[in-house]
Design a protein around this motif. Structure first.
Motif, PDB file in Angstrom:
ATOM      1  N   THR A 176      49.736  78.858  14.762  1.00 18.65           N
ATOM      2  CA  THR A 176      50.297  79.900  13.918  1.00 18.65           C
ATOM      3  C   THR A 176      50.412  81.216  14.676  1.00 18.65           C
ATOM      4  OG1 THR A 176      49.361  78.804  11.980  1.00 18.65           O
ATOM      5  CG2 THR A 176      50.071  81.074  11.713  1.00 18.65           C
ATOM      6  N   ILE A 211      53.734  83.477  15.619  1.00 22.86           N
ATOM      7  CA  ILE A 211      53.842  84.909  15.351  1.00 22.86           C
ATOM      8  C   ILE A 211      54.197  85.665  16.623  1.00 22.86           C
ATOM      9  CG2 ILE A 211      52.503  86.951  14.679  1.00 22.86           C
ATOM     10  CD1 ILE A 211      51.056  85.117  12.652  1.00 22.86           C
ATOM     11  N   THR A 264      55.436  78.839  12.943  1.00 20.94           N
ATOM     12  CA  THR A 264      54.482  79.428  12.014  1.00 20.94           C
ATOM     13  C   THR A 264      54.405  78.623  10.722  1.00 20.94           C
ATOM     14  OG1 THR A 264      54.929  81.600  12.944  1.00 20.94           O
ATOM     15  CG2 THR A 264      53.850  81.549  10.816  1.00 20.94           C
TER      16      THR A 264
END
Length: 102
Positions: free
Chosen positions: A79, A83, A38
Protein backbone atom coordinates in the motif's frame (compact mmCIF):
# COMPACT_ATOMS: atom_id res chain seq x y z
CA UNK A 1 10.28 -17.80 8.45
CA UNK A 2 12.76 -17.71 5.59
CA UNK A 3 10.11 -19.09 3.25
CA UNK A 4 7.76 -16.27 4.22
CA UNK A 5 10.41 -13.68 3.48
CA UNK A 6 11.22 -15.19 0.09
CA UNK A 7 7.54 -15.27 -0.86
CA UNK A 8 7.13 -11.68 0.35
CA UNK A 9 10.10 -10.51 -1.68
CA UNK A 10 8.83 -12.21 -4.85
CA UNK A 11 5.36 -10.69 -4.43
CA UNK A 12 6.84 -7.26 -3.78
CA UNK A 13 8.99 -7.44 -6.90
CA UNK A 14 6.03 -8.57 -9.02
CA UNK A 15 3.77 -5.82 -7.65
CA UNK A 16 6.37 -3.13 -8.31
CA UNK A 17 6.79 -4.45 -11.85
CA UNK A 18 3.13 -3.58 -12.63
CA UNK A 19 3.62 0.19 -13.18
CA UNK A 20 6.46 -0.33 -15.63
CA UNK A 21 4.52 -2.97 -17.57
CA UNK A 22 1.38 -0.81 -17.71
CA UNK A 23 3.41 2.19 -18.80
CA UNK A 24 5.16 0.26 -21.54
CA UNK A 25 2.14 -1.66 -22.85
CA UNK A 26 -0.73 0.81 -22.37
CA UNK A 27 1.16 4.09 -21.85
CA UNK A 28 -0.53 4.42 -18.45
CA UNK A 29 0.63 7.08 -16.03
CA UNK A 30 2.41 6.01 -12.87
CA UNK A 31 -0.20 7.57 -10.60
CA UNK A 32 -2.85 5.33 -12.20
CA UNK A 33 -0.66 2.33 -11.44
CA UNK A 34 -0.25 3.62 -7.90
CA UNK A 35 -4.01 3.70 -7.44
CA UNK A 36 -4.27 0.13 -8.71
CA UNK A 37 -1.50 -1.04 -6.37
CA UNK A 38 -3.02 0.82 -3.40
CA UNK A 39 -6.42 -0.78 -4.01
CA UNK A 40 -5.12 -4.34 -4.39
CA UNK A 41 -2.59 -4.06 -1.53
CA UNK A 42 -4.97 -4.96 1.33
CA UNK A 43 -6.41 -7.82 -0.70
CA UNK A 44 -2.95 -9.24 -1.29
CA UNK A 45 -2.22 -8.86 2.42
CA UNK A 46 -5.34 -10.78 3.40
CA UNK A 47 -4.62 -13.55 0.89
CA UNK A 48 -0.98 -13.68 2.07
CA UNK A 49 -2.09 -14.06 5.69
CA UNK A 50 -4.42 -16.92 4.76
CA UNK A 51 -1.75 -18.68 2.69
CA UNK A 52 0.93 -18.21 5.35
CA UNK A 53 -1.38 -19.62 8.03
CA UNK A 54 -1.95 -22.72 5.90
CA UNK A 55 1.78 -23.12 5.28
CA UNK A 56 2.64 -22.85 8.98
CA UNK A 57 0.40 -24.80 11.33
CA UNK A 58 2.80 -26.39 13.80
CA UNK A 59 3.87 -23.55 16.08
CA UNK A 60 1.97 -20.65 17.60
CA UNK A 61 4.95 -18.28 17.33
CA UNK A 62 5.32 -19.07 13.64
CA UNK A 63 1.62 -18.38 13.17
CA UNK A 64 2.15 -14.90 14.61
CA UNK A 65 5.12 -14.49 12.29
CA UNK A 66 2.91 -15.47 9.35
CA UNK A 67 0.26 -12.98 10.39
CA UNK A 68 2.66 -10.09 10.76
CA UNK A 69 4.47 -10.97 7.55
CA UNK A 70 1.21 -10.96 5.60
CA UNK A 71 0.08 -7.76 7.32
CA UNK A 72 3.40 -6.07 6.64
CA UNK A 73 3.46 -7.24 3.06
CA UNK A 74 -0.05 -6.28 2.10
CA UNK A 75 -1.06 -3.37 4.19
CA UNK A 76 2.22 -1.64 4.77
CA UNK A 77 4.71 -2.36 2.03
CA UNK A 78 2.44 -2.73 -1.00
CA UNK A 79 0.00 0.00 0.00
CA UNK A 80 2.82 2.43 0.79
CA UNK A 81 4.48 1.51 -2.49
CA UNK A 82 1.26 2.43 -4.30
CA UNK A 83 1.05 5.72 -2.42
CA UNK A 84 4.63 6.52 -3.40
CA UNK A 85 3.78 5.85 -7.06
CA UNK A 86 0.75 8.14 -6.76
CA UNK A 87 2.76 10.97 -5.20
CA UNK A 88 5.64 10.56 -7.64
CA UNK A 89 3.24 10.59 -10.59
CA UNK A 90 1.50 13.72 -9.34
CA UNK A 91 4.77 15.55 -8.70
CA UNK A 92 6.10 14.48 -12.09
CA UNK A 93 2.93 15.70 -13.83
CA UNK A 94 3.00 19.05 -12.03
CA UNK A 95 6.68 19.50 -12.80
CA UNK A 96 6.15 18.58 -16.43
CA UNK A 97 3.19 20.97 -16.83
CA UNK A 98 5.08 23.77 -15.11
CA UNK A 99 8.03 23.28 -17.44
CA UNK A 100 5.79 23.31 -20.53
CA UNK A 101 3.94 26.49 -19.47
CA UNK A 102 7.14 28.47 -18.93
Amino acid sequence: MALLMVISLVVLILINWIPFALNKKFNARYWVSGIVITVIGPTIGYVAIRIFFHLITNDEQQAYDAYFTGFGLGLLIITLSGIIYILAGIVSTIKKNRHVSQ
